[in-house]
Design a protein around this motif. Structure first.
Motif, short mmCIF file in Angstrom:
data_model
loop_
_atom_site.label_atom_id
_atom_site.label_comp_id
_atom_site.label_asym_id
_atom_site.label_seq_id
_atom_site.Cartn_x
_atom_site.Cartn_y
_atom_site.Cartn_z
N ALA A 58 30.83 -38.13 52.65
CA ALA A 58 32.51 -37.93 53.86
C ALA A 58 31.94 -37.60 54.90
O ALA A 58 31.19 -36.18 54.61
CB ALA A 58 33.80 -38.23 53.34
N GLY A 59 32.49 -37.88 56.14
CA GLY A 59 32.16 -36.32 56.91
C GLY A 59 33.09 -35.07 57.02
O GLY A 59 32.79 -34.11 56.98
N ASP A 69 26.69 -42.13 61.93
CA ASP A 69 28.41 -43.50 62.12
C ASP A 69 29.75 -42.52 61.45
O ASP A 69 30.44 -43.41 61.20
CB ASP A 69 28.22 -44.22 61.09
CG ASP A 69 28.09 -44.32 60.21
OD1 ASP A 69 27.39 -42.83 59.50
OD2 ASP A 69 27.23 -45.30 59.30
N ARG A 70 29.74 -41.18 60.61
CA ARG A 70 31.60 -40.12 60.29
C ARG A 70 31.23 -39.03 61.81
O ARG A 70 30.41 -38.31 62.24
CB ARG A 70 30.54 -39.60 59.00
CG ARG A 70 30.04 -40.70 57.97
CD ARG A 70 29.97 -40.08 57.09
NE ARG A 70 29.54 -41.51 55.66
CZ ARG A 70 28.68 -42.32 55.48
NH1 ARG A 70 27.99 -42.86 56.67
NH2 ARG A 70 29.20 -42.70 54.51
N VAL A 71 32.08 -39.10 61.70
CA VAL A 71 33.40 -38.22 62.69
C VAL A 71 33.42 -36.52 61.32
O VAL A 71 33.34 -37.05 60.40
CB VAL A 71 34.66 -38.12 63.12
CG1 VAL A 71 35.14 -39.48 63.14
CG2 VAL A 71 35.73 -38.16 61.22
N PRO A 72 33.16 -35.19 61.96
CA PRO A 72 33.17 -35.39 63.71
C PRO A 72 31.71 -35.40 64.57
O PRO A 72 30.63 -34.50 63.82
CB PRO A 72 33.40 -34.02 63.83
CG PRO A 72 33.21 -33.50 62.45
CD PRO A 72 33.38 -34.95 61.36
N CYS A 73 31.79 -35.87 65.92
CA CYS A 73 30.28 -36.42 66.23
C CYS A 73 30.33 -35.34 67.31
O CYS A 73 30.15 -34.89 68.44
CB CYS A 73 30.83 -37.50 66.99
SG CYS A 73 30.93 -38.78 65.71
N VAL A 74 29.88 -34.32 66.77
CA VAL A 74 29.79 -32.74 66.77
C VAL A 74 28.41 -31.99 66.27
O VAL A 74 27.91 -32.55 65.15
CB VAL A 74 30.95 -31.86 67.03
CG1 VAL A 74 32.20 -32.59 67.92
CG2 VAL A 74 30.47 -31.62 66.16
N PHE A 75 27.61 -31.15 66.86
CA PHE A 75 26.82 -30.33 66.35
C PHE A 75 27.08 -29.31 65.98
O PHE A 75 28.12 -28.48 66.88
CB PHE A 75 25.25 -30.47 67.49
CG PHE A 75 24.72 -31.40 68.02
CD1 PHE A 75 24.02 -31.96 66.84
CD2 PHE A 75 24.70 -31.71 69.49
CE1 PHE A 75 23.50 -33.51 67.71
CE2 PHE A 75 24.43 -33.03 69.29
CZ PHE A 75 23.08 -33.55 68.64
#
Ligand code: NG6
Ligand code: CA
Length: 521
Positions: free
Chosen positions: A110-111, A178-184
């Motif tokens: 999971a993210g 496709d998994r949060v968190p959508c950040v670098f």
């Protein structure tokens, strides 16, 4: 071989099961590498690119000239394998040198999963640090971060993570597109975060007032899900998991390839005067596929085909950077993929409708998630102008050997901490030895044993087909034994005709399981 022979009768050893076999001594034969020639190592780890997805591997509907040039001037392997048929276990095997099925908790993460690699253990990047390399991880991570699942503070320094398992530098996507968190995250801190708009992440429940793909499909301006992926919406695309805040830090899917490629190139530029190891995990061609405008329409296959072209562009940028720094000749580049291909992996991106006669899985059965061959048989290209001659190799090679093989390449004696699963296959990887492994164990639900001739799949009661992804999963309550050297390959189960070979395969598997299976991380 040394350890197997006493257990097998002479007639069987002479049988084609181990055809073309070589002794362990030969395969572990060390190669004389002078310290001053210690090459840089760049691993380009594609996501979900199948055996048949590159033009160098027979694709006709997509052109991948940059990758093809590495294949044409290096070694193009035809029998190379990821450790599993999904990302997390394949990456676990690659980085630890231990088969993922030996450990619980190595399934798709999971993210908000905790780091699944124990920082105490030896890893590929740690081995290379020991050999004097500067190490960097850029791109997709998907090995978890932090001590406890769901308990990370995404607004601070998230640890343990890449640095604790051996990467001096990291610029990563924590999990998948496709998994949060959508950040670098750069060195384990979210990039461009405004602390007045902190990030919260949950894989249990939504945050009050936040839209989801399920309830607010009108907000899905870029892609809609076909299955799953209906939770938090980021950049007009709904994802797996819920997140809130961090607006200034959110990625735009169309810019991910640019962003990670730029950071990979910077890492090369900064470290070009000393040996380095770059692990470059691309987001392409995982879902959600939403390539940059300049690649859209590059193929007639829609986003999936265009994402392959975008992947190839990234490969080209890495090559350019190495050439510009004057280190291309002495850099070992490996291009491979974490698992086989999937066409519909949960978004309505046109991939199914526009596939035409393209065969992402090449001549093999199955795909991502499958114990059949296309689940783990992946492109594998080794390029190193100073040492490697152009050829095609049919050696049986596996990413599980990356750790031991790179240790040998870096001039280290075999470190006792490197798991036995990881073999030094340097001579095969450099094209000097034609056979490679005697066998490799694969895992995607069931375990498999693959030799250069036979593939055995242990009985499994799981479902045979996933209609959502249109994947034949390869499960069967009976023994499956396939002769991989015939055209019929995995279409002819020959277990009944070859009971003695089935016995050997079972025996190999039993022996491997005795070394440990399902252990705690
Ligand atoms: C699946 C996802 C799929 C993909 C995969 C992991 C759904 C319905 N499907 O659970 O989209 O993310 O996990 O892919 O959620 S991997 O290449 O990272 O292993
Ligand atoms: Ca993958």
């Amino acid at each position: 071989m040394k350890k197997i022979i006493p257990l097998l009768s002479a007639s069987i050893v002479a049988s084609p099961i181990f055809a073309g076999s070589i002794t362990e001594k030969e395969s572990e034969k060390s190669i004389d590498l002078k310290t001053e020639t210690k090459p840089n190592i760049v691993l380009i780890y594609a996501d979900d690119i199948g055996y048949g997805d590159l033009s160098s591997y027979g694709a006709k509907r997509v052109e991948t000239p940059n990758t093809d040039s590495l294949a044409a001037n290096g070694i193009r392997f035809t029998n190379a394998h990821s450790a599993a048929a999904t990302s997390t276990p394949s990456r676990y095997g690659l980085i630890t040198g231990e088969y993922p099925w030996r450990r619980k908790g190595t399934g798709v993460a999971a993210g908000d999963a905790a780091l699944i690699i124990n920082p105490e253990r030896i890893t590929l990047p740690k081995v290379l640090q020991e050999a004097g390399y500067t190490t960097g991880a850029v791109g997709k991570w998907h090995l978890g971060m932090g001590n406890e699942t769901g308990k990370q503070d995404w607004n601070g320094h998230v640890t343990p993570g890449p640095s604790e398992i051996g990467f001096d530098y990291s610029y990563i996507m924590a999990a998948t597109g496709d998994r949060v968190p959508c950040v670098f995250m750069e060195n384990q801190r979210v990039v461009n975060l405004d602390l007045n708009d902190p990030i919260s992440v949950s894989y249990k429940e939504n945050f009050e007032g936040e839209p989801t793909g399920k309830d607010n499909p009108e907000l899905l301006t870029k892609l809609r899900p076909s299955h799953g992926h209906d939770q938090s919406i980021v950049n007009g695309i709904s994802r797996i998991g819920y997140m809130k805040g961090g607006k200034s830090a959110l990625w735009e899917d169309e810019n991910i390839a640019d962003s990670i490629t730029v950071h990979a190139v910077r890492f090369i530029e900064k470290n070009s005067d000393k040996p380095f190891f770059l692990y470059f995990g691309t987001n392409d061609i995982h879902v959600p596929r939403y390539p940059h405008e300049r690649f859209r329409g590059a193929t007639e296959m829609g986003h999936r085909g265009d994402a392959i072209v975008q992947f190839d562009w990234s490969v080209g940028e890495i090559v350019k950077a190495l050439k510009k720094a004057g280190i291309f000749e002495n850099t070992l580049i490996i291009v491979t993929s974490d698992n086989g291909p999937v066409v519909d992996d949960g978004y309505q991106d046109g991939a199914v409708e526009k596939l035409m006669d393209h065969k992402p899985w090449g001549p093999f059965r199955g795909g991502k998630y499958s114990t059949f061959e296309a689940g783990t048989r992946v492109p594998f290209i080794v390029h190193w102008p100073e040492r490697v001659e152009s050829k095609v190799s049919h050696a049986l090679v596996s990413q599980i050997d990356m750790t031991a093989t790179m240790a040998a390449l870096a001039g280290l004696e075999r470190l006792p901490e490197i798991p036995e699963d990881s073999q030094n296959q340097l001579s095969a990887w450099l094209g000097m030895e034609p056979a490679g492994r005697d066998y490799v164990i694969g895992s995607a639900g069931s375990l498999t044993v693959l030799t250069r001739v036979w593939k055995y799949i242990e009985p499994n009661n799981g479902r045979t087909y996933n209609p959502l992804t249109n994947t034949e999963l390869g499960n069967n309550p009976d023994d499956q034994l396939y002769n991989m050297t015939t055209d019929r390959g995995e279409y002819d189960n020959t277990a009944e005709e070859n009971p003695e070979i089935v016995e050997i395969m079972k025996h190999i598997l039993e022996r491997e399981k005795e070394k440990g299976i399902g252990l705690d991380l």
